[in-house]
Design an enzyme around this catalytic site. Structure first.
Site, PDB file in Angstrom:
ATOM      1  N   GLN A 114     -41.035   3.705 105.073  1.00 32.81           N
ATOM      2  CA  GLN A 114     -40.746   3.502 106.495  1.00 32.81           C
ATOM      3  C   GLN A 114     -39.272   3.760 106.828  1.00 32.81           C
ATOM      4  O   GLN A 114     -38.407   3.770 105.952  1.00 32.81           O
ATOM      5  CB  GLN A 114     -41.093   2.069 106.891  1.00 32.81           C
ATOM      6  CG  GLN A 114     -42.572   1.797 107.066  1.00 32.81           C
ATOM      7  CD  GLN A 114     -42.794   0.408 107.625  1.00 32.81           C
ATOM      8  OE1 GLN A 114     -43.261  -0.474 106.942  1.00 32.81           O
ATOM      9  NE2 GLN A 114     -42.454   0.216 108.887  1.00 32.81           N
ATOM     10  N   ASP A 167     -45.608   3.077 104.571  1.00 32.61           N
ATOM     11  CA  ASP A 167     -46.115   2.555 103.307  1.00 32.61           C
ATOM     12  C   ASP A 167     -46.736   1.171 103.434  1.00 32.61           C
ATOM     13  O   ASP A 167     -47.782   0.894 102.829  1.00 32.61           O
ATOM     14  CB  ASP A 167     -45.037   2.581 102.225  1.00 32.61           C
ATOM     15  CG  ASP A 167     -43.735   1.915 102.620  1.00 32.61           C
ATOM     16  OD1 ASP A 167     -43.622   1.351 103.727  1.00 32.61           O
ATOM     17  OD2 ASP A 167     -42.785   1.965 101.808  1.00 32.61           O
TER      18      ASP A 167
END
Length: 475
Positions: free
Chosen positions: A78, A231
């Site tokens: 991220q 993720d």
């Protein structure tokens, strides 16, 4: 015998790319691939996005199913800031989620709009990890690079676009930027950042393909490519997570999260109000220092990472890379309460306790998003990530939480979640329903231990008393 429908899930993380080829019907893993990344830590935390593409290509090929897969999806780290020029080449190395140089810009953004407005309108109060702060840092410190930027992407967006040629993202990963809302990109934030929305990818709905693989990549041309996600959102899909079930992930960073039906809005910034990859929410708290920080303490002590001892009065806050929860981006590690009879094993246990404390302290806030009584306090914590297999981590979480812990047998949950997202394109199911059908969260349950309230009080008191020492300015 019919050939299986095979999907590939990709986990492009900070350190490496993992790929799993999965039977879309049974969830059986048919092939695996892995390739490393390099992180440049000389000035901050940066990586060349081109190496992510090379690693994805190698990992997907290594599964043995690249030319036969029916669909693929990418789960990616991220927050990272990928800037591309007009030809689609990186302007500079990507700024990673754990690059804290943007802490002053994050603080300025919070001052500009106020924490209450951030929480109410965007779901999260931005910290140094958020993409908005990183873009503000780039404009302030490298204006020539910002001026050359023709496209702004998250890591998973960049890889999906290289696969398909289309500029897309999903609501889950977009919610970690600091400029996304359920109604679209936030015009006032983008205006303040000097960021043209035309530079951003389109946010496509869950279950919608991002496009089809184009020639020159690792897949057979025409293969379906799903939207992908961040993720943490991919791991939630990989677990088939249901509302109110707590997850604690022990990796380079530590995270605790759940799926919620209501949108989080925490003006303190402890709980990030992320969207999930479907139609719900993913309230999440994160620490920067987790397994790597504890392993570093073990190395300094000359002990194996499992070689802990109970007892003692020491508190060790392993803030070796600054910290996100609590919000101390420029903090360093701190040791307090040392005695003549303190042992090395007790110091190592104190490092585990210090790393786990803030996550578990935030757990109640994460679970409270759907209101009192929405979460069962007896429900086991799903313990995932690289540290979850370690006995010392398992015992620390049980002792500090007072809750049972479940250890999902499935590995590589981010890649499995991406695979479930890809499979959903073929079956028409929700991606989380695919993962539940695969049984990915099944695993042994370790019983609760009595909660160590004395240790919790000792750590909490130390954090509050040393706030001035840790400070919030550059070191």
């Amino acid at each position: 015998m019919a050939h299986p429908q095979v999907v590939i899930g990709v986990d492009s993380s900070t350190q490496s790319t993992k790929a799993l080829a999965v039977d879309a019907e049974t969830g059986r893993v048919l092939g695996e691939g892995r390739a490393p990344h390099r992180v440049d830590s000389r000035h901050g935390q940066e990586s060349d996005p081109a190496q992510w593409w090379d690693a994805l290509t190698a990992a997907v090929a290594a599964t043995g199913w690249a030319d036969r897969a029916h669909a693929l999806a990418v789960g990616g780290q991220q927050h990272g800031l990928v800037t591309l020029d007009a030809a689609g080449a990186p302007v500079r190395p990507a700024l990673l989620w754990n690059d804290v140089r943007s802490a002053p810009q994050a603080a300025e953004l919070v001052r500009k709009f106020g924490p209450d407005r951030w929480a109410a309108e965007l779901g999260s109060v931005p910290g140094a990890s958020f993409t908005a702060a990183k873009w503000a840092w780039l404009r302030a410190t490298e204006p020539e690079h910002a001026a050359r930027t023709a496209a702004v992407r998250l890591p998973h967006d960049y890889l999906t676009e290289r696969l398909t040629g289309t500029a897309t993202t999903d609501r889950g990963d977009a919610s970690g930027t600091g400029w996304w809302t359920p109604d679209g990109y936030h015009p006032a934030v983008l205006d303040h950042l000097g960021l043209d929305p035309a530079l951003l990818p389109a946010v496509i709905p869950a279950g919608t393909p991002a496009g089809h693989a184009r020639p020159g990549g690792p897949l057979r041309p025409g293969t379906l490519v799903a939207a992908g996600t961040g993720d943490n959102m991919a791991a939630a899909l990989g677990l088939g997570l249901t509302a109110g079930t707590p997850v604690l992930s022990l990796g380079t960073s530590g995270t605790v999260y759940t799926v919620a039906r209501h949108r989080p809005a925490d003006p303190t910034g402890t709980v990030a109000g992320f969207a999930d990859a479907l139609d719900g929410w993913l309230p999440l708290a994160c620490t920067l220092n987790c397994t790597l920080a504890v392993d570093r303490i073990a190395a300094l002590l000359g002990r194996d990472r499992q070689d802990v001892e109970p007892g003692g009065s020491a508190v060790l806050l392993p803030y070796l890379d600054g910290e996100r929860t609590p919000a101390l981006p420029h903090a360093s590690g701190l040791l307090h309460g040392l005695r003549h009879d303190t042992t090395a094993g007790q110091l190592l246990q104190a490092a585990y306790d210090g790393a786990a404390y803030s996550l578990l302290a935030a757990l109640d806030d994460v679970l409270a998003v759907d209101g009192p009584g929405a979460a069962d306090p007896e429900r086991p914590i799903l313990l995932i990530g690289g540290g979850a297999r370690g006995r010392a981590w398992q015992d620390t979480v049980r002792r500090l939480s007072g809750r049972p812990v479940q250890l999902p047998a499935a590995r590589e949950l981010v890649a499995l979640g991406a695979a479930a997202q890809a499979a959903a394109l073929l079956t028409g199911e929700r991606a989380d329903a695919v993962a539940r059908r695969w049984g990915t969260a099944d695993g042994p349950v370790l019983p609760a231990l009595a909660r160590d309230d004395a240790a919790l009080e000792r750590i909490g008191t130390t954090i509050s008393q040393t706030a001035a020492l840790q400070g919030d300015g550059p070191r």
